[in-house]
Design an enzyme around this catalytic site. Structure first.
Site, PDB file in Angstrom:
ATOM      1  N   TYR B 147       0.840  -1.198   0.000  1.00 16.46           N
ATOM      2  CA  TYR B 147       0.000   0.000   0.000  1.00 16.46           C
ATOM      3  C   TYR B 147       0.876   1.249   0.000  1.00 16.46           C
ATOM      4  CZ  TYR B 147      -3.675  -3.343   1.172  1.00 16.46           C
ATOM      5  OH  TYR B 147      -4.543  -4.401   1.148  1.00 16.46           O
ATOM      6  N   ASN B 170     -12.452  -1.603  -4.410  1.00 12.59           N
ATOM      7  CA  ASN B 170     -12.258  -1.822  -5.850  1.00 12.59           C
ATOM      8  C   ASN B 170     -13.466  -2.537  -6.454  1.00 12.59           C
ATOM      9  OD1 ASN B 170     -11.289  -2.441  -8.388  1.00 12.59           O
ATOM     10  ND2 ASN B 170      -9.814  -3.986  -7.668  1.00 12.59           N
ATOM     11  N   CYS B 178      -6.182  -5.718  -7.233  1.00  7.81           N
ATOM     12  CA  CYS B 178      -5.873  -5.234  -5.892  1.00  7.81           C
ATOM     13  C   CYS B 178      -5.307  -6.363  -5.015  1.00  7.81           C
ATOM     14  CB  CYS B 178      -7.107  -4.610  -5.240  1.00  7.81           C
ATOM     15  SG  CYS B 178      -8.538  -5.692  -5.221  1.00  7.81           S
ATOM     16  N   HIS B 179      -5.461  -7.611  -5.493  1.00  9.92           N
ATOM     17  CA  HIS B 179      -4.899  -8.722  -4.706  1.00  9.92           C
ATOM     18  C   HIS B 179      -3.368  -8.713  -4.735  1.00  9.92           C
ATOM     19  CE1 HIS B 179      -5.383 -10.283  -8.870  1.00  9.92           C
ATOM     20  NE2 HIS B 179      -4.258 -10.924  -8.632  1.00  9.92           N
ATOM     21  N   GLU B 205      -0.975 -16.901  -9.601  1.00  9.25           N
ATOM     22  CA  GLU B 205      -0.096 -16.120 -10.459  1.00  9.25           C
ATOM     23  C   GLU B 205       1.365 -16.517 -10.269  1.00  9.25           C
ATOM     24  OE1 GLU B 205      -0.903 -11.941 -10.193  1.00  9.25           O
ATOM     25  OE2 GLU B 205      -3.020 -12.192 -10.708  1.00  9.25           O
TER      26      GLU B 205
END
Lengths: 160, 209
Positions: B147, B170, B178-179, B205
């Site tokens: 952040y 979001n 946003c993850h 990912e």
């Protein structure tokens, strides 16, 4: 305050009732489907401007009544005589639709009283305004209609 | 066959004013309504659900683009009610539309896609939150940031909390990733879909890099 409910929720919640009303007025065929579609398209058009607090169910039944009249008028303009009753030698209607063939055999006053009051859920007073009758006559026609339906279904050998 | 089962609907005609209507009839009428509404340009928001390894997702689009992706934990009815109030109540369930979105999400979860080139509608965002949310797509697939770093990247290094709020509100999770934003101390941080979903997206990912 304007109406802020998702339209899909109204279709899911009231779609079946509106179809019962259309079928009671027009029989369980294409005419009822046309009236149902016209009802919900008109409702979708008006949806964002509808006042919050509107009784959606009763509003939809009133829209359906106008659309049923449109369908009847369009048919009479085309001047093709047609009857919702199946031909005598045609196969019996599917069980889930046979009630609508029985409703179709009722006198118009009984049929409309059942359509808007019994199936549509409108009070006697409002039904009377819609079909140009009196609350007392609507009450009588609805109860006579139910009695006639029982008789018709019993004649057809169908248990009610 | 002849046995009476009071638990089942009577197949014979019923005088019940709420007698059931064949589902196939209602489905056909609904499809016709969708077609008519589309012809008249009356569908402001079309939505459907998409099955995914992190549970069913609701995807909703306007004529501009995808406006909302929601997790089941958010309660789809509440999500639709919010869309009705904030964007338009002319909302219809269009199960056979939004196929491009559904396919893109399928590809993402199968590891065949690392980014989304879908048209987006940012109607649910504004101000600094919108800046933050639009910036999320800059974080590369398979990588994470914090952040604090995100706040610095946006030229507002002290707006760490505001960045956190932007991430947690979001409207287009997964699409605007946003993850991929974690807390500065290495902790996972919150996530709209639940911490376990955030963890599985990061793991997905990492495994496909």
């Amino acid at each position: 305050m304007r109406n802020g409910q998702p339209f899909e929720a109204a279709v899911q919640e009231h779609g079946p009732r509106v179809l019962r009303v259309c079928r009671a007025v027009l029989g369980p065929g294409h005419d009822a489907d046309d009236a149902w579609s016209a009802t919900f398209l008109a409702a979708l058009r008006a949806w964002p401007t509808l006042d919050r607090g509107t009784n959606i169910e009763a509003w939809l039944v009133r829209v359906a009544q106008r659309k049923c009249i449109d369908v009847i008028r369009a048919k009479s303009r085309r001047a093709i005589p047609s009857d919702v009753l199946p031909e005598p030698d045609s196969p019996p209607p599917p069980a889930d639709k046979s009630i609508w063939y029985a409703v179709a055999r009722l006198p118009e006053k009984q049929r409309l009283a059942l359509a808007y009051h019994y199936y549509g859920g409108l009070p006697h007073t409002e039904t009377a305004e819609l079909i140009g009758s009196t609350p007392a006559a609507v009450r009588r026609a609805a109860s006579d209609g139910i009695a006639s339906l029982r008789r018709i279904l019993a004649e057809n050998g169908e248990i009610v | 066959m002849s046995e009476q089962n009071p638990g089942l609907a009577d197949p014979l005609p019923s005088l019940d004013p709420a007698s059931p209507i064949d589902v196939a009839d209602l489905t056909a009428l609904h499809a016709r309504l969708i077609a008519g509404a589309k012809t008249e340009g009356l569908i402001d928001i079309a939505y459907r659900t998409v099955d995914s390894p992190v549970g069913p997702l609701l995807v909703a689009a306007t004529s501009t683009g995808l406006v909302r992706v929601a997790f089941e934990i958010e309660d789809f009815d509440r999500v639709l009610a919010a869309l009705a109030a904030l964007v338009s109540p002319r909302i219809l369930h269009t199960p056979h539309r939004l196929d491009i979105v559904a396919r893109a999400l399928d590809d993402y979860f199968a590891g065949r896609r690392t980014g989304f080139d879908l048209p987006l509608d940012h109607a649910l965002s504004s101000g600094f939150r919108e800046r933050v949310q639009r910036h999320l797509v800059q974080i590369p697939y398979g990588q994470t940031t914090t952040y604090g770093q995100l706040a610095a990247d946006l030229g507002s290094p002290r707006a760490v909390r505001a960045v956190g709020t932007a991430c947690s509100t979001n409207p287009l999770p997964i699409i605007q990733p946003c993850h991929r934003v974690l807390r500065g101390d290495g902790a996972l941080g919150g996530y709209l879909g639940g911490a376990h979903v955030k963890r599985s997206l990061i793991a997905l990912e990492a495994g496909n890099r």
